[in-house]
Design an enzyme around this catalytic site. Structure first.
Site, PDB file in Angstrom:
ATOM      1  N   ASP A  41       0.821  -1.209   0.000  1.00 18.08           N
ATOM      2  CA  ASP A  41       0.000   0.000   0.000  1.00 18.08           C
ATOM      3  C   ASP A  41       0.857   1.262   0.000  1.00 18.08           C
ATOM      4  O   ASP A  41       1.512   1.564   0.999  1.00 18.08           O
ATOM      5  CB  ASP A  41      -0.921  -0.029   1.228  1.00 18.08           C
ATOM      6  CG  ASP A  41      -1.930   1.108   1.220  1.00 18.08           C
ATOM      7  OD1 ASP A  41      -1.957   1.899   0.258  1.00 18.08           O
ATOM      8  OD2 ASP A  41      -2.698   1.215   2.200  1.00 18.08           O
ATOM      9  N   ASP A  62      -1.773   6.140  -6.524  1.00 24.22           N
ATOM     10  CA  ASP A  62      -2.080   5.288  -5.382  1.00 24.22           C
ATOM     11  C   ASP A  62      -2.190   3.828  -5.821  1.00 24.22           C
ATOM     12  O   ASP A  62      -2.855   3.529  -6.811  1.00 24.22           O
ATOM     13  CB  ASP A  62      -3.408   5.768  -4.771  1.00 24.22           C
ATOM     14  CG  ASP A  62      -3.752   5.052  -3.481  1.00 24.22           C
ATOM     15  OD1 ASP A  62      -2.834   4.551  -2.805  1.00 24.22           O
ATOM     16  OD2 ASP A  62      -4.956   4.986  -3.141  1.00 24.22           O
TER      17      ASP A  62
END
Ligand code: NAG
Ligand code: NAG
Length: 463
Positions: free
Chosen positions: A131, A340
């Site tokens: 992440d 992202d």
């Protein structure tokens, strides 16, 4: 002995003649190749791979929550975060709780690609989500005093690791938790152990001991005293993985911790995720300066935003559809643009999205009949992805000329049999943002050269 001198000599030669003087550790960085295989969570358990409309709508709900959480961090006034102490809120603008069927097994709110790493002595191996939006890494730990979710591998039992240690409240790492998790650490009175609390945009969270142990990337590449969270209470859809590896730009992130050894850089290639043809595709996460040498990247500068210092931002300058730039003012692009790994669908400010949609529909509707939208995807057509042979390319161009030239596998998703939608969405809100999602990053190698503050793209990194 001769071999040794030969090495020293060539290192000196390299130093004497190289136009840029290389430090010892930079020479070392370049030689080390640390690459981990990377998979989509759909592959973690074959019983979880049903890609029904229901699981797609779950996915979009989670995706919206993540976007809302990122957006609220950006619009939140700096310094007010600590007052939002709810475990379900990541910042201001508390998102409304939603209940999701846990059976979907998909973890979208916190990233949906995973790698395997080893932890402890002897090393045990765990599937961990990667992440770029998270700083602290954590995994579920026995004795799971409150709750652990089901995961594929046996849960880490820290007392079986000879090198495991908890960190005290007085440690500098404990003080760094505020920046890393946006939540204040707490202190367990009887032991003096530092407790972290990681919360995500949806209602997922992990709470436990801030700890350190040996991290094993590959059998020959390890890091002593890797700082991570040993989670005693973990709730949310983490897709049967053990936890999260934080790749954000923050002192406590795994990338920062590995940087003295390998250089402050990493790259990844996310394999295509929802193609029914072969769902066991493999990408990679590559760590260190050597990961920048592999492909011929086109780079764009990283942009700093003091409200979200740990996220990766860049400047989007132009979008082309079918080789033609959108007819919008250049100011339409000038909003914080985040890249992202955990957001699936790219979001664009409404006005920019509407221009893109219009241009895309104009070309597509010559061949394919429009269909009603599904959830956040409002641009859909009748037909299967396979049958759509004349799809206009979409090109996203960033400052300095780096680009993502998107083909059908980056722009279309067959959301149900015979209905195929554009996987880019508009985003409303008073402070506009753009987010480059992971569907659009699939198959490109994306490089994060943190030391030199630039992000690069190269096509054809994986399938
Ligand atoms: C963890 O390991 C310790 C030491 O081997 C053992 O006593 C304990 O029962 C284990 N805990 C669990 C939940 O397996
Ligand atoms: C699917 O992809 C994997 C990894 O790329 C490969 O090993 C496997 O053979 C492929 N399977 C099929 C049915 O094509």
């Amino acid at each position: 002995m001769e071999f040794f001198w030969c090495l020293v000599f060539s290192a000196q030669l390299a130093r004497a003649f190289s136009p840029v003087q290389l430090e010892d550790n930079e020479l070392r960085h370049m030689q080390v190749d640390v690459q981990l295989s990377l998979y989509h969570v759909n592959n973690i358990d074959s019983s979880q791979t049903s890609t029904s409309l229901l699981s797609f709508s779950d996915m979009f709900v989670k995706d919206e929550e993540r976007v809302r959480a990122i957006h609220s961090r950006l619009t939140d006034k700096v310094g007010t975060r600590s007052r939002h102490s709810s475990a379900t809120s990541h910042g201001g603008g508390r998102s409304k709780p939603v209940s999701l069927p846990v059976k979907s097994g998909l973890s979208i709110g916190s990233g949906n690609y995973f790698v395997k790493i080893g932890l402890g002595t002897p090393a045990r191996y765990f599937s961990m989500l990667i992440d770029t939006g998270s700083s602290l890494s954590w995994l579920q730990c026995q004795p799971c005093t409150s709750y652990c979710h089901v995961q594929v591998e046996p849960i880490f039992n820290s007392s079986t690791s000879k090198t495991y240690q908890t960190l005290p409240c007085s440690s500098s790492q404990c003080s760094s938790l505020k920046d890393a998790t946006l939540n204040d650490p707490s202190c367990e009175t009887k032991s003096g152990s530092c407790m972290y609390r990681a919360t995500y945009g949806d209602s997922s969270f992990s709470i436990g001991y801030l700890s350190q142990d040996i991290l094993t990337l590959t059998p020959s590449q390890t890091l002593a005293k890797f700082v991570y969270g040993c989670g005693q209470n973990n709730e949310g859809l983490f897709g049967l993985t053990a936890g999260i590896l934080g790749l954000a730009h923050d002192k406590l992130s795994m990338i920062a911790q590995l940087s003295p050894k390998y250089g402050y850089a990493f790259s990844y290639c996310l394999p295509t995720s929802f193609s029914a043809v072969n769902s066991s595709k493999e990408g990679f996460l590559s760590i260190g300066s050597s990961s920048l040498a592999k492909s011929s990247f086109k780079f764009t500068p990283m942009v700093k935003n003091p409200k979200i210092p740990s996220l990766y931002l860049l400047d989007l300058t132009t979008i082309k559809v079918g080789r033609k730039p959108l007819k919008v003012a250049t100011s339409s692009y000038k909003v914080p643009t985040i890249i992202d790994s955990g957001t699936v669908i790219t979001r664009l400010p409404r006005s920019l999205y509407e221009a893109l949609r219009k241009a895309f529909v104009k070309i597509m509707s010559k061949k394919y009949k429009q269909a009603p939208g599904v959830s956040i995807l409002d641009t859909c057509f009748h037909g299967s992805v396979k049958s759509m042979l004349t799809v206009p390319g979409i090109q996203m161009i960033f400052r300095g000329g780096a680009d993502l030239t998107l083909n059908a596998h980056n722009t279309l998703l067959e959301i149900q049999r015979g209905i195929t939608c554009l996987t880019i969405a508009g985003h409303d809100g008073q402070n506009a943002i753009s987010i480059i999602g992971n569907f659009q990053q699939q198959t490109f190698t994306v490089a994060y050269d943190v030391s030199n503050s630039k992000i690069g793209f190269a096509p054809g990194g994986c399938q």
